[in-house]
Every structure is written in structure tokens, then in C-alpha cells.
Enzyme design. Sequence first.
Site, mmCIF file in Angstrom:
data_model
loop_
_atom_site.group_PDB
_atom_site.id
_atom_site.type_symbol
_atom_site.label_atom_id
_atom_site.label_comp_id
_atom_site.label_asym_id
_atom_site.label_seq_id
_atom_site.Cartn_x
_atom_site.Cartn_y
_atom_site.Cartn_z
ATOM 1 N N LYS A 9 39.253 43.168 28.912
ATOM 2 C CA LYS A 9 38.773 43.869 30.106
ATOM 3 C C LYS A 9 39.948 44.382 30.931
ATOM 4 O O LYS A 9 40.991 43.739 31.015
ATOM 5 C CB LYS A 9 37.923 42.911 30.943
ATOM 6 N N LYS A 40 47.999 55.499 32.003
ATOM 7 C CA LYS A 40 48.888 55.162 33.118
ATOM 8 C C LYS A 40 50.325 54.955 32.650
ATOM 9 O O LYS A 40 51.261 54.998 33.447
ATOM 10 C CB LYS A 40 48.406 53.897 33.830
#
Length: 293
Positions: A9, A40
Site C-alpha cells: 500500500k 515521483k
Amino acid sequence: MLRIAVYGKGGIGKSTTVSNLAAVLALRGYTVMQIGCDPKADSTYVLMRGERIPSVLDLMRKAANPALEDAVHRGFAGVLCVEAGGPTPGTGCAGRGVITAFEQLAALHAYEELAPDIVLYDVLGDVVCGGFSLPLRGEHSDVVYVVTSGEMMSMYAASNIAQALERFKARDYARFGGLVLNRRDVADERALVESLADELGTGIVADVPRSADVHACEQETLTVIEGAPASAAARAYGALADAVLDEAGLPRAKAGIAGEPSEKAAVPTSNAKAAAAVALADGPKAEGDGRGL
């Protein structure tokens, strides 16, 4: 070459786990490549001691065929750091970015040129479709580990990933290596994750305690292996390295290198903590610190 994909997660601590695992394995004498599969492009941040390296997709925006040395950078202990990157937020498909980056690394013959012993993929969140499912496939990975805590949504994500592997194992997907428990101090946390592991037909391969040392080291842009090698968290990452190497049938420290300085396993000997990290990892002591290729 052992190829490992780490899922879980979002925000559960995958990048922290992968970076510290990479550091231990490199200090044990293995040539390690860490590939961040997140738009990112921050997977290798602590290995690079706070330096943001250009992603493969960023380089491709500037030149159709970027050089290998521009895409791969040496971080702590000589870990080969790569960021796949992705589109600008709100535009394009991040999963497609992973596919494009993988294709470009293959075109650059990155694995043949750099000959890593171990490749670690740090994969965004619990998304197991499109480009983010690519590291699950047998042509890219040998084994998949899932990082989870005892929190409900974290375990739900871990279950989804395990089910995807089970569903597609007939298509030559990677095998499921087990769960890495990254504690959040949930009540009965170990028991909850053990129950999940039983349901999934697997086990807990490492148990990482919730630790202020990890946060403090990341504030200093260091892995805990470098910044707090005597900590309980560092010992847990060492145990994870043991489990990973044992599962693959590899020695816990690469043979034939004890005492030999190596550019690929470089540690600044002036840093007492880094020297202690070498002892923690049962690897060779080495001099120098490599940046770039």
C-alpha cells in the site's frame, strides 16, 4: 541475477524497506541495482544522500536515446540507483511510464553492461494493472515481497497483490516470497499479519519494528543501515536480507571478497557508523564512495 519486486500500500514504507535492503546486500558484497517505479522518482533518495537523480523518462524528454551513465547513479555502498519516473501529475499514464523506462533500460543493455547480482524494483502502491504489474511478470522478476502493517487497508492491499500473483501464476509470473511486517504499533499486530499470511499460504519473512531511528535517519537523508547500524530496525533489515538470500539459495555474504576494497561496495571508512554497518552486514570493509558511473 536475482530480481526482486517489492509491493504494498502507498505510504507503508516500501522505499524505506527496499533502500535499506539494498544497502545491506551491497555491504555484503553483492552488486545491487534499485529501480524506483514511481512517477515521483524518490525511491533512491536516501541511498543518494538527498540527491535527486534524473529519471529515465526525464532524460528521454531531453534526448531520444539517453546515455546509460546519465540514467544510473551510484549511491551508498555502491548501489546502482535508477528512477523510472513518469508523466507530469494530471497528464499521461504513470503505468505507461514504467513500461517505457523498462524498454529504455533494455535498449541501453543496462543489465548486461552493469551486471548486477540483484535487482530490486520498488513499485508504486498496490496497483497491479498496466505498467505497475510489469515487475510481477516472470520476464522481469523472480520473486515478489509485499510490505504490510497490521492496519486493515494495508493488509487488504497485500491480499490483492497476492491474489494477482496466484491468479496469473500459470502465465509465468514471479513467485510470492512472503510478507514484510513494517510495524505501526497496531494492537495485536503480529497476530493479525500472521493470520493474513496463513490465509495467503505464505509467511512473514521479516518483522521491522516501528522506530524513531528510521525517521531520524531519513531526516538526515541516510539509510538506517548507514545512520543507525546498531538499531533494532537495522538488525531487522539484516534479517530481511538473510531471508531474501536464503530463499534464493544465495550465500549471506558474497564469497571471495572479504577484506578486498571494492568500488561496487564503497563505504567511507571515516564514517564510523558506516564501518559498523559493514560489520552488521557481515560484508567486506571497503574504501571510497562512488558517484555516477
